[in-house]
Structures are given as C-alpha cells and as structure tokens.
Design a protein around this motif. Structure first.
Motif, short mmCIF file in Angstrom:
data_model
loop_
_atom_site.label_atom_id
_atom_site.label_comp_id
_atom_site.label_asym_id
_atom_site.label_seq_id
_atom_site.Cartn_x
_atom_site.Cartn_y
_atom_site.Cartn_z
N ASN A 1 0.57 -1.06 0.01
CA ASN A 1 -0.10 -0.11 0.04
C ASN A 1 0.30 1.25 -0.29
OD1 ASN A 1 -2.80 -1.04 0.33
ND2 ASN A 1 -2.51 -1.57 2.35
N VAL A 2 0.91 2.00 -1.28
CA VAL A 2 1.10 3.13 -0.89
C VAL A 2 0.30 4.50 -0.80
CG1 VAL A 2 3.30 4.55 -2.40
CG2 VAL A 2 3.15 1.63 -2.72
N VAL A 3 0.89 5.72 -0.01
CA VAL A 3 0.60 6.65 -0.69
C VAL A 3 0.35 7.63 -1.09
CG1 VAL A 3 -0.53 8.97 1.24
CG2 VAL A 3 0.12 6.41 2.27
N ALA A 4 -0.32 7.62 -2.41
CA ALA A 4 0.03 8.77 -3.78
C ALA A 4 -1.56 9.82 -4.12
CB ALA A 4 0.71 7.77 -4.60
N LYS A 5 -0.88 10.47 -4.74
CA LYS A 5 -2.23 11.72 -4.26
C LYS A 5 -3.29 11.43 -3.72
CE LYS A 5 -1.86 9.86 -10.16
NZ LYS A 5 -1.91 9.34 -10.99
N GLY A 6 -3.27 11.48 -2.61
CA GLY A 6 -4.15 11.79 -1.64
C GLY A 6 -4.59 11.09 -0.74
N ARG A 7 -3.97 10.16 -1.47
CA ARG A 7 -4.96 8.64 -1.20
C ARG A 7 -3.87 7.02 -0.59
NH1 ARG A 7 -6.76 9.61 -5.96
NH2 ARG A 7 -6.25 8.07 -7.81
N LYS B 1 13.41 11.35 -11.97
CA LYS B 1 12.52 10.25 -12.10
C LYS B 1 11.49 9.86 -10.66
CE LYS B 1 14.52 9.37 -16.13
NZ LYS B 1 13.51 9.65 -16.68
N ILE B 2 11.19 10.33 -9.81
CA ILE B 2 10.41 10.58 -8.44
C ILE B 2 8.96 10.66 -8.54
CG2 ILE B 2 11.01 12.89 -7.21
CD1 ILE B 2 10.74 10.79 -4.55
N VAL B 3 8.43 9.91 -8.37
CA VAL B 3 6.96 10.11 -8.78
C VAL B 3 5.84 10.29 -7.64
CG1 VAL B 3 4.83 9.22 -9.82
CG2 VAL B 3 6.40 8.06 -10.99
N THR B 4 6.30 9.80 -6.52
CA THR B 4 5.59 10.36 -5.43
C THR B 4 6.83 11.24 -3.99
OG1 THR B 4 3.86 9.21 -5.60
CG2 THR B 4 4.78 9.93 -3.07
N THR C 1 14.93 26.16 -5.61
CA THR C 1 14.81 26.69 -6.98
C THR C 1 14.59 25.84 -8.48
OG1 THR C 1 16.23 28.68 -6.05
CG2 THR C 1 15.33 28.77 -8.13
N ASP C 2 15.54 25.13 -8.03
CA ASP C 2 15.53 23.75 -9.08
C ASP C 2 14.43 22.36 -9.32
OD1 ASP C 2 17.08 25.11 -10.20
OD2 ASP C 2 18.66 23.76 -9.57
N ILE C 3 13.38 23.41 -8.48
CA ILE C 3 12.48 21.37 -8.22
C ILE C 3 12.23 21.00 -9.09
CG2 ILE C 3 10.50 23.90 -7.74
CD1 ILE C 3 10.96 20.05 -5.39
N GLY C 4 12.02 22.48 -10.51
CA GLY C 4 11.20 21.86 -11.69
C GLY C 4 12.06 20.44 -12.56
N ASN C 5 13.26 19.95 -11.66
CA ASN C 5 13.40 19.39 -12.59
C ASN C 5 13.46 18.00 -11.54
OD1 ASN C 5 15.98 21.28 -13.18
ND2 ASN C 5 16.95 20.49 -10.95
N LEU C 6 12.65 17.57 -11.46
CA LEU C 6 11.81 16.34 -11.02
C LEU C 6 10.40 16.11 -12.09
CD1 LEU C 6 10.81 16.90 -6.69
CD2 LEU C 6 13.29 16.26 -8.24
N GLY C 7 10.99 16.04 -13.62
CA GLY C 7 10.13 15.70 -14.45
C GLY C 7 9.37 14.81 -14.43
N TRP C 8 9.32 14.06 -13.32
CA TRP C 8 8.44 12.55 -13.27
C TRP C 8 7.01 12.88 -12.33
CZ3 TRP C 8 9.68 6.87 -15.73
CH2 TRP C 8 10.19 6.71 -16.67
N VAL C 9 7.89 13.69 -11.46
CA VAL C 9 6.45 13.89 -10.34
C VAL C 9 5.32 14.42 -10.50
CG1 VAL C 9 6.93 16.28 -9.51
CG2 VAL C 9 7.13 14.42 -7.87
N GLU C 10 4.64 13.30 -10.08
CA GLU C 10 2.76 12.97 -10.00
C GLU C 10 2.72 13.52 -8.66
OE1 GLU C 10 1.56 10.03 -11.52
OE2 GLU C 10 2.83 9.55 -13.02
N THR C 11 2.64 13.27 -7.47
CA THR C 11 2.45 13.60 -6.02
C THR C 11 3.73 14.76 -5.27
OG1 THR C 11 0.99 12.19 -6.49
CG2 THR C 11 1.32 13.27 -4.54
N LEU C 12 3.22 15.79 -5.10
CA LEU C 12 4.12 16.95 -4.36
C LEU C 12 3.73 17.09 -3.44
CD1 LEU C 12 7.00 18.12 -4.38
CD2 LEU C 12 5.99 19.44 -5.96
N ASP C 13 3.49 17.22 -1.77
CA ASP C 13 3.11 17.67 -0.12
C ASP C 13 4.30 18.07 0.57
OD1 ASP C 13 1.49 18.09 1.53
OD2 ASP C 13 0.89 15.96 1.05
#
Length: 356
Positions: A134-140, A174-177, A191-203
């Motif tokens: 079970n992985v916590v991702a996308k708020g659930r 390549k991190i997603v969550t 500043t370079d947080i935009g380098n996380l090109g694959w990220v879908e969930t960022l909390d």
C-alpha cells in the motif's frame, strides 16, 4: 503474515532465514526494536513492517548488509532518532516510506545519490518482481501488486524532521511521489524543484517553509496532486496549466503573504507590458489609453443626459413640476407626522415605566 493479530516482538530467529527475500508483517501489534539478526538476510528485496508499534532507531545495517533492498516501508510505527545515512547506499531502493513516526533531524542530502530515483532503469536492470504494497500517493492509499516495480516514492511525512529541504533532492528526476508534509522544515523550496520531471504527487504542506514558490515548478507537466498549504510562503503563485486548473484554494491556504489565482489578487498587480509596447492581451499602450478616454467620455455623457432629461423636463413642464414638488411635500409631511407620533408613544412608554 500481514493484517493479522500477531502480538509481541519480531523473533530474532528470523535472521536464520538467509534466503528470505520478502518480509511482510504489516498491520499487526508488533512492538520493540528490529532484531539485529535480520542483517543476515542479505538477499532481502522487500521489507514491509508498517502499521505496528515498533520503536527504537532505524538501524544503519539496513543499508550496510541489505544491498538488494528495493522496498523499505516502516510507515506508522514509533521509530525515533535521525534517518541513517547508510540508507543512501541502497542504490536500487525505489520505495522508501518512513512516514508517521517520531523521526527527527534533517533530511540527508545523500538522498540525491539514490540511483533508482535518478535514472530510468531498463527491464534488464530492474526485472519485474512479485510484491504487494500500500503506497500513499495522490492524496490516498493505493494498492500495488503487478506494477509495484514501476513505483518510485519517498514519503517522510508526519515526523519531526527539521532543517531545509536539501538541494540535492532535485536531482531525483524519476521520482513519482515526494511527500515531506507535516514536519518542521524551514527555508525556501529549492529553486530547481522543476527538475523533478516525473513527479505526480508533491506534498510540502504543514511545514515552516518560506519565500516564493519557484517558477520552475510550472514546468512539471505530470504534476496532478500537490499541496503547499500552511507554510510561510510569499509572493505570487506561478502561472501554469496545473495551477490554473486547480480551483481548490485549500492547496495554498495558510500562507498569508501568498497571492494570485486561485487566492486573492496580488496588491499592485497590473497588466504587464512587453518590450515591444504590447500588454499580455496584445494591445499597445496607445490603444489602452484610448479605451480609457472613451470609457470616461461615455460615462460622463450618460450622466449629463440623465441629469438634464430629469430636471429639464421639470423646468419645461409646469404641471409636472407642480406634481413633483407636491409629492415631495406630502412625503415630508407624512414623515414628520410619523416622527411626532413615534416620539409621543416613546414618551408615554417611558412615563409608564417610571411610574411603575
């Protein structure tokens, strides 16, 4: 043996199972520290001990001896102390969940060296393996089995971590969550947080982060779930497709000095003009000024016309003028009569109250 009613400590005899690859004891009532004998299980691929009452320090030998470890989930326990630097040695680790513990200290900068989050590995390098988590991702909470090997996630939320977010973490392209919420993190968002090109969930919510939201975050095309609420962020929210389509202002609330859609409008925000003399809508400065002149001219003309239509009619039409002033006189007389009647009743009421 997950989701049972197992009670007590993890037996040290498990360390004699040197060929053990998957250890899943989540959702029980286990307590105490991790037995050091588990360091003998050098072929371990996945450890899931989440949702128990395990305590003590996260042992450094996890990184020293279990070099094949791909999944480490210690979520919702009572582990304390710092995150061991030896975790960074696990080059193949692609799911790290240490959330909902009592961990303190800073986020290790060596996280930026974890290869599984930096490069896209081929099937030959990371072959599909059988696993469930079970992985916590996308708020659930999401359940993964057959495609678990494709999930790249770091969850350090709900601890007592402090200090700044290490700049090195922006190399995990390549991190997603990435969930760092509910800690005591300070400083600016890298500043370079935009380098996380694959990220879908960022909390990053419920911390003490300050400064502006970096404009580079607008380049995260796959970002679908994000939360920056309850920090000390300032400035204007970057303009991007993701931010403009997210109409829910709660993802930014709790930042008093943050402005822009979907929050309040920034003070002094005006339509910007580019170098060629055009604004954001493609209009020149002269066109903009001409529109303002026409606007005030039309408003003034409408006021004059309305004024003279009303009072000019009274000047020309004697019968209308007499009717109008009679109407005003009648209204004044009725108002005076009502006022005197009201005053008389109030005096009578106060007199009665005084007598009683």
């Amino acid at each position: 043996m997950s989701e049972n009613r197992l009670f007590g400590k993890i037996p040290g005899s498990l360390g004699s199972l040197s060929y053990l690859m998957f250890l899943r004891l989540s959702g029980n009532n286990l307590f105490g520290e991790l037995p050091s004998s588990l360091r003998n299980c050098t072929r371990m691929i996945s450890i899931d001990l989440s949702n128990n009452r395990l305590s003590g320090l996260i042992p450094a030998w996890l990184g020293e001896t279990m070099r094949s470890l791909l999944i480490l989930s210690l979520r919702k326990n009572r582990f304390s102390g710092p995150i061991p630097l030896k975790i960074c040695i696990l080059s193949g680790l692609h799911i790290l969940d240490l959330s909902r513990n009592n961990l303190s200290g800073s986020i290790p900068s060596c996280f930026g060296n974890m290869e599984a989050f930096k490069v896209e590995l081929t099937d030959a390098e990371v072959a599909p393996y059988e696993g469930k988590l079970n992985v916590v991702a996308k708020g659930r909470i999401l359940y993964y089995d057959t495609i678990l090997y494709l999930v790249n996630s770091i969850d350090l939320s709900s601890n007592s971590l402090s200090g700044e977010i290490p700049v090195e973490i922006t190399s995990l392209v390549k991190i997603v969550t990435l969930n760092l919420s509910k800690n005591h993190l300070t400083g600016n968002i890298p500043t370079d947080i935009g380098n996380l090109g694959w990220v879908e969930t960022l909390d990053l919510s419920i911390n003490q982060l300050s400064g502006p939201i970096p404009p580079s975050i607008a380049s995260l095309d796959f970002l679908t779930h994000f939360n920056f609420s309850y920090n000390k962020l300032t400035g204007k929210i970057p303009t991007s497709t993701q931010f403009q389509t997210k109409v829910d202002p709660t993802i930014f609330q709790g930042n008093a000095a943050l402005c822009g859609p979907p929050l309040k409008e920034c003070v002094g925000d005006r339509t910007k003009t580019s170098d060629n003399g055009t604004n954001d809508e493609g209009e020149t400065d002269d066109e903009d000024k001409l529109e303002k002149v026409w606007f005030f001219a039309v408003v003034g003309l409408g006021y004059l016309v309305g004024f003279w239509v009303f009072f000019g009619t009274l000047v020309i039409k004697k019968r209308w003028r007499i009717a109008y002033f009679r109407f005003i006189e009648t209204c004044i007389l009725e108002l005076n009569e009502w006022s005197w009647s009201f005053l008389h009743k109030m005096l009578g009421y106060l007199t009665c109250r005084r007598n009683t």
